[in-house]
Design a protein around this motif. Structure first.
Motif, PDB file in Angstrom:
ATOM      1  N   SER A  10      -9.851   1.576  -0.581  1.00  0.00           N
ATOM      2  CA  SER A  10      -8.903   2.447  -1.321  1.00  0.00           C
ATOM      3  C   SER A  10      -9.370   3.440  -2.444  1.00  0.00           C
ATOM      4  O   SER A  10     -10.461   3.237  -3.358  1.00  0.00           O
ATOM      5  CB  SER A  10      -7.975   1.752  -2.177  1.00  0.00           C
ATOM      6  OG  SER A  10      -7.356   2.176  -3.257  1.00  0.00           O
ATOM      7  N   TYR A  47      -2.453   4.542  -8.863  1.00  0.00           N
ATOM      8  CA  TYR A  47      -2.703   5.304  -7.646  1.00  0.00           C
ATOM      9  C   TYR A  47      -3.772   6.492  -7.845  1.00  0.00           C
ATOM     10  O   TYR A  47      -3.804   6.859  -9.181  1.00  0.00           O
ATOM     11  CB  TYR A  47      -1.521   5.650  -6.883  1.00  0.00           C
ATOM     12  CG  TYR A  47      -0.560   6.488  -7.722  1.00  0.00           C
ATOM     13  CD1 TYR A  47      -0.440   7.836  -7.356  1.00  0.00           C
ATOM     14  CD2 TYR A  47       0.163   5.780  -8.638  1.00  0.00           C
ATOM     15  CE1 TYR A  47       0.280   8.502  -8.081  1.00  0.00           C
ATOM     16  CE2 TYR A  47       1.174   6.721  -9.270  1.00  0.00           C
ATOM     17  CZ  TYR A  47       1.535   8.115  -8.995  1.00  0.00           C
ATOM     18  OH  TYR A  47       2.070   8.872  -9.640  1.00  0.00           O
ATOM     19  N   ASP A  80      -4.260  -0.829  -6.320  1.00  0.00           N
ATOM     20  CA  ASP A  80      -3.617   0.301  -5.904  1.00  0.00           C
ATOM     21  C   ASP A  80      -2.147   0.166  -5.485  1.00  0.00           C
ATOM     22  O   ASP A  80      -2.099  -0.396  -4.277  1.00  0.00           O
ATOM     23  CB  ASP A  80      -4.650   1.061  -4.577  1.00  0.00           C
ATOM     24  CG  ASP A  80      -3.926   2.522  -4.113  1.00  0.00           C
ATOM     25  OD1 ASP A  80      -2.809   2.619  -4.490  1.00  0.00           O
ATOM     26  OD2 ASP A  80      -5.051   3.048  -3.297  1.00  0.00           O
ATOM     27  N   ARG A  81      -1.196   0.702  -6.019  1.00  0.00           N
ATOM     28  CA  ARG A  81       0.158   0.399  -5.684  1.00  0.00           C
ATOM     29  C   ARG A  81       0.501   0.906  -4.296  1.00  0.00           C
ATOM     30  O   ARG A  81       1.383   0.195  -3.630  1.00  0.00           O
ATOM     31  CB  ARG A  81       0.910   1.021  -6.755  1.00  0.00           C
ATOM     32  CG  ARG A  81       1.031   2.597  -6.786  1.00  0.00           C
ATOM     33  CD  ARG A  81       2.070   3.180  -7.781  1.00  0.00           C
ATOM     34  NE  ARG A  81       3.589   2.739  -7.182  1.00  0.00           N
ATOM     35  CZ  ARG A  81       4.444   3.562  -6.380  1.00  0.00           C
ATOM     36  NH1 ARG A  81       3.767   4.878  -6.426  1.00  0.00           N
ATOM     37  NH2 ARG A  81       5.503   3.367  -6.162  1.00  0.00           N
ATOM     38  N   GLU A  82      -0.242   1.975  -3.749  1.00  0.00           N
ATOM     39  CA  GLU A  82      -0.036   2.511  -2.566  1.00  0.00           C
ATOM     40  C   GLU A  82      -0.516   1.544  -1.438  1.00  0.00           C
ATOM     41  O   GLU A  82       0.098   1.574  -0.203  1.00  0.00           O
ATOM     42  CB  GLU A  82      -0.383   3.834  -2.450  1.00  0.00           C
ATOM     43  CG  GLU A  82       0.219   4.798  -3.263  1.00  0.00           C
ATOM     44  CD  GLU A  82      -0.449   6.129  -3.491  1.00  0.00           C
ATOM     45  OE1 GLU A  82       0.119   7.091  -3.844  1.00  0.00           O
ATOM     46  OE2 GLU A  82      -1.405   6.400  -2.891  1.00  0.00           O
ATOM     47  N   GLU A  83      -1.545   0.650  -1.718  1.00  0.00           N
ATOM     48  CA  GLU A  83      -2.116  -0.016  -0.652  1.00  0.00           C
ATOM     49  C   GLU A  83      -1.410  -1.652  -0.816  1.00  0.00           C
ATOM     50  O   GLU A  83      -0.995  -2.088   0.160  1.00  0.00           O
ATOM     51  CB  GLU A  83      -3.381  -0.333  -1.006  1.00  0.00           C
ATOM     52  CG  GLU A  83      -4.216  -1.011  -0.019  1.00  0.00           C
ATOM     53  CD  GLU A  83      -5.531  -1.149  -0.359  1.00  0.00           C
ATOM     54  OE1 GLU A  83      -6.501  -0.556   0.369  1.00  0.00           O
ATOM     55  OE2 GLU A  83      -6.197  -2.015  -1.476  1.00  0.00           O
ATOM     56  N   PRO A  85       1.994  -2.418  -2.232  1.00  0.00           N
ATOM     57  CA  PRO A  85       3.498  -2.090  -2.836  1.00  0.00           C
ATOM     58  C   PRO A  85       4.079  -3.343  -3.082  1.00  0.00           C
ATOM     59  O   PRO A  85       4.888  -3.403  -3.874  1.00  0.00           O
ATOM     60  CB  PRO A  85       4.032  -1.157  -1.842  1.00  0.00           C
ATOM     61  CG  PRO A  85       3.476  -1.586  -0.470  1.00  0.00           C
ATOM     62  CD  PRO A  85       2.030  -1.827  -0.637  1.00  0.00           C
ATOM     63  N   MET A 267       2.254  15.013  -2.750  1.00  0.00           N
ATOM     64  CA  MET A 267       2.338  13.843  -1.970  1.00  0.00           C
ATOM     65  C   MET A 267       2.874  14.058  -0.498  1.00  0.00           C
ATOM     66  O   MET A 267       3.807  14.923  -0.185  1.00  0.00           O
ATOM     67  CB  MET A 267       3.357  12.678  -2.591  1.00  0.00           C
ATOM     68  CG  MET A 267       3.381  12.474  -3.993  1.00  0.00           C
ATOM     69  SD  MET A 267       1.774  12.064  -4.617  1.00  0.00           S
ATOM     70  CE  MET A 267       1.753  10.347  -3.909  1.00  0.00           C
ATOM     71  N   SER A 314      -3.108  10.744   1.664  1.00  0.00           N
ATOM     72  CA  SER A 314      -1.759  10.452   1.098  1.00  0.00           C
ATOM     73  C   SER A 314      -1.438  11.672   0.000  1.00  0.00           C
ATOM     74  O   SER A 314      -0.226  11.790  -0.192  1.00  0.00           O
ATOM     75  CB  SER A 314      -2.101   9.195   0.095  1.00  0.00           C
ATOM     76  OG  SER A 314      -2.270   7.987   1.111  1.00  0.00           O
ATOM     77  N   VAL A 400      -1.784   6.055   4.707  1.00  0.00           N
ATOM     78  CA  VAL A 400      -0.636   5.116   4.716  1.00  0.00           C
ATOM     79  C   VAL A 400       0.154   5.047   5.816  1.00  0.00           C
ATOM     80  O   VAL A 400       0.721   6.069   6.172  1.00  0.00           O
ATOM     81  CB  VAL A 400       0.017   5.313   3.316  1.00  0.00           C
ATOM     82  CG1 VAL A 400       1.333   4.027   3.180  1.00  0.00           C
ATOM     83  CG2 VAL A 400      -0.868   5.368   2.237  1.00  0.00           C
ATOM     84  N   TRP A 403       3.983   6.381   5.417  1.00  0.00           N
ATOM     85  CA  TRP A 403       3.912   7.982   5.191  1.00  0.00           C
ATOM     86  C   TRP A 403       3.590   8.758   6.200  1.00  0.00           C
ATOM     87  O   TRP A 403       3.876   9.844   6.491  1.00  0.00           O
ATOM     88  CB  TRP A 403       3.121   8.428   4.073  1.00  0.00           C
ATOM     89  CG  TRP A 403       3.544   7.472   2.747  1.00  0.00           C
ATOM     90  CD1 TRP A 403       4.771   6.577   2.625  1.00  0.00           C
ATOM     91  CD2 TRP A 403       2.921   7.332   1.487  1.00  0.00           C
ATOM     92  NE1 TRP A 403       4.565   6.258   1.446  1.00  0.00           N
ATOM     93  CE2 TRP A 403       3.476   6.437   0.711  1.00  0.00           C
ATOM     94  CE3 TRP A 403       1.468   7.889   1.058  1.00  0.00           C
ATOM     95  CZ2 TRP A 403       2.906   6.134  -0.778  1.00  0.00           C
ATOM     96  CZ3 TRP A 403       1.253   7.705  -0.198  1.00  0.00           C
ATOM     97  CH2 TRP A 403       1.804   6.719  -1.000  1.00  0.00           C
ATOM     98  N   THR A 448      -3.001   0.347   5.330  1.00  0.00           N
ATOM     99  CA  THR A 448      -3.841   1.502   5.020  1.00  0.00           C
ATOM    100  C   THR A 448      -4.854   1.532   5.899  1.00  0.00           C
ATOM    101  O   THR A 448      -5.427   0.627   6.502  1.00  0.00           O
ATOM    102  CB  THR A 448      -4.203   1.582   3.715  1.00  0.00           C
ATOM    103  OG1 THR A 448      -4.988   0.544   3.247  1.00  0.00           O
ATOM    104  CG2 THR A 448      -3.029   1.669   2.793  1.00  0.00           C
TER     105      THR A 448
END
Length: 666
Positions: A10, A47, A80-83, A85, A267, A314, A400, A403, A448
């Motif tokens: 990340s 993030y 990491d909130r994107e990794e 959630p 984003m 991302s 991601v 996305w 990811t």
């Protein structure tokens, strides 16, 4: 000396790998360490492109004194909130329930068993506006843990119990009817900003999913109100500062109600969703502005977010180095003074883009807008050339899955509608990366990847729903059967691993890591929720294959839209868009003919351009074993490529002429 984050993939975690804080990634070993030392855990969630995450890092996590105190009395864990959630969602629920608000960085103190007992977001280095400093907070939590352990344990148990009890009660009322969808439009109209477009006041976020719903509602009903709101909002955003007037692409949100000053991070998901909306607006109205924004947004994604492996990064940071020195600042790459415009040899562009001496941003700088006509030819290019010489924002090049699924769908449709095979090729490359790196032989997804290396986290529901959506869109454009089959594999996992006995959907699989609560959120936020994304993919797959099982699952899932859509349509826009397609079945178009025959290509192009959003389009050669069920038993007419238009069990007469097909679709 690097800490334990140095081995992570990340970019956000790697940003903290050299902190004096002895960070742990989210691992069982971190909780074991907290038990061994009998200390609480500090969970910090953020993030890579988060402005205030960078601020708190500079102020506190890079401070040797703060780090020494933290390391001695806590086990610090960085996420990491994107990794992850799922981790973010569970603890953000606690933050929002206790404080009434949330955001990032998220700061949570919890027991070695993961039970939260104190939380917040950003904390400053010095006391400010009634808020304690981060150092004071650490001291207070340590004192409570040491001197009032029983009280801390009681609070933690109470919060954890309340979170565990928040499972959604779901009685499957069935998908929304026509009256429900009309009420949702009426509610949106009541919240619509007539002067500036969009919904509500400041800060104002681009309502991509609500716009998709409004366009689909207009296509089904002819509603002038729905189209009015969609057109006005799209034009206001396209002319505002939230849109990059030089390089294309949208920022995350506007800090004001007029779309003038953005929060400058860009984003992938916003641009994928909005690019698709502008393509659909062009399909609906033929708008020249919508066409330009759709193509510029697609080009931005390919130019600035595409990775060497063919996926899409991302985000781009809001911050960048100030030209000529002076550290980093938000928006430094994007804003202009009249002197800078003059130095670029584009002084005549200042009025067109709203650059004034007083400015609209900090220190008299202006965010570029386009309230009227574009500047004379060549001036935009001069400004863009001058801007390209500035230090660029950092890029979070983590891929991601969810996305990228949204990007595949957007680029595939945009490329097909505007005869841009390069965009279809970019969509295909990203889909192939997802299939090669993220999708296992068992049909399970990894959330990811970075540099072609899969990350450590299992896919969550929105990964499955959005990637399936992307694969189905790519199948519609290319006719390549493997994309349909891969979507089917993903949706099988949704049905067997993410679906409860009552038809409710969970954000994590039934065999995922056990947290203090299994997250479950059907509302659409910045992206479609996993729940509504899965519903949309299930519905489309059912139309392609004739599967009653998938259709029934989609309709069960849409029951939540019936419950929420008339009360809070802004927060379940994708669910409403899917419900529009489900109301009387998506329009189905089967184009049958030799793949390389120009007549086949022309029929297919007409179907892609003339159908309303949410339609299902299949392309295939007759009498081939890989033909999808939608194509089965569809013969050529008089030996020529033929199109069949159906809705449910009602089909129009087959046609071989593009003009006749377009007339049927209207």
């Amino acid at each position: 000396m690097a800490n334990r984050l140095a081995a992570e993939t990340s970019p956000y975690l790697l940003q903290h790998a050299d902190n004096p804080v002895e960070w742990w990634p989210w691992r069982a070993e971190a909780f074991d360490e907290a038990r061994r030392r009998d200390v609480p855990i500090l969970l910090s969630v953020g993030y890579a492109s988060c402005h205030w995450c960078h601020v708190m890092a500079r102020e506190s996590f890079e401070d040797e004194t703060v780090a020494a105190y933290l390391n001695a009395r806590f086990v610090p864990v960085k996420v990491d909130r994107e990794e992850r959630p799922d981790v973010d969602a569970v603890y953000m629920d606690a933050v929002q329930a206790a404080t009434g608000q949330g955001g990032w960085p998220m700061t949570v103190f919890m027991t070695p068993d993961g039970e939260p007992f104190y939380f917040g977001t950003y904390f400053p280095p010095e006391p400010r506006s009634g808020m304690p400093s981060f150092g004071q907070l650490l001291e207070g939590v340590h004192t409570a843990w040491t001197d009032r352990r029983g009280e801390v344990a009681q609070v933690a148990a109470q919060i954890t119990g309340e979170l565990a009890d928040r499972r959604l009660s779901y009685d499957t009322p069935g998908p929304p009817g026509a009256d429900d969808l009309a009420v949702a439009v009426s509610v949106l109209d009541g919240e619509f900003d007539v002067a500036h477009g969009g919904f509500g006041g400041a800060p104002k976020f681009p309502p991509a999913m609500a716009l998709e719903f409004l366009l689909r509602h207009h296509a089904r009903t002819g509603s002038a109100d729905a189209l009015r709101m969609a057109e006005a909002t799209c034009e206001a955003m396209a002319r505002g500062g939230i849109y990059d007037q030089l390089g294309g692409g949208f920022a995350r949100y506007a800090v004001d109600a007029t779309w003038t000053v953005p929060h400058f991070e860009k984003m992938l998901y916003d641009n994928a969703l909005l690019g698709r909306v502008y393509t659909h607006l062009w399909r609906t109205t033929g708008s020249v502005l919508a066409r330009r924004i759709a193509l510029e947004t697609a080009d931005f994604m390919v130019r600035e977010l595409r990775t060497a492996e063919g996926g899409f990064a991302s985000a781009l940071d809001a911050d960048s180095e100030v030209p000529g020195g002076g550290g980093h600042a938000e928006g430094a790459f994007y804003v202009w003074t009249p002197e800078e415009v003059r130095a670029a040899g584009a002084e005549a562009a200042a009025e067109a883009y709203g650059v004034t001496a007083t400015g609209t941003f900090e220190a008299g700088a202006s965010v570029l807008r386009l309230p009227g006509a574009e500047p004379p030819a060549g001036l935009r290019e001069r400004l863009l050339t001058a801007r390209d010489a500035r230090p660029r924002p950092e890029r979070d090049d983590k891929v991601v899955a969810a996305w990228n699924g949204l990007a595949v769908a957007a680029l595939a449709e945009t490329g097909a509608c505007f005869d841009r095979p390069d965009l279809i090729s970019a969509a295909t490359d990203a889909a192939e990366l997802l299939a090669r790196v993220h999708l296992g032989a068992d049909g399970r997804l990894t959330r990811t990847s970075r540099d072609g290396r899969a990350g450590p986290s299992a896919g969550v529901l929105d990964d499955y729903g959005d990637v399936a959506e992307g694969f189905l869109a790519l199948y519609a454009v290319t006719g390549a059967r493997p994309w349909l089959d891969r979507a089917g594999s993903l949706l099988e996992t949704v049905l067997t691993r993410f679906t409860g006995e009552d038809g409710a959907l969970f954000d994590t699989a039934d065999d995922a890591e056990e947290l203090i609560r299994r997250p479950q959120d059907p509302t659409d936020g910045a992206t479609p929720s996993g729940w509504t994304a899965a519903a949309g993919a299930l519905l489309s797959y059912a139309a392609y294959t004739g599967s009653g099982r998938h259709r029934a699952a989609a309709e069960r899932a849409l029951g939540i839209v019936t419950a929420l859509g008339t009360r809070a349509p802004r927060f379940i826009g994708w669910g409403l868009a899917v419900a529009e397609a489900a109301l009387d079945g998506p329009r189905e178009v089967a184009v049958v003919g030799p793949r390389h025959d120009p007549a086949t290509a022309e029929l297919h192009r007409t179907a892609l351009r003339a159908t309303a959003p949410g339609a299902v389009i299949a392309l295939g050669e007759p009498d081939t074993p890989d033909a999808a069920p939608l194509l089965a038993d569809r013969p050529l007419r008089d030996g020529r490529p033929t199109a069949y238009v159906c809705r449910g069990f009602v089909c129009s007469a087959p046609t071989t002429a593009p003009a006749d097909l377009a007339a049927q679709l209207r």
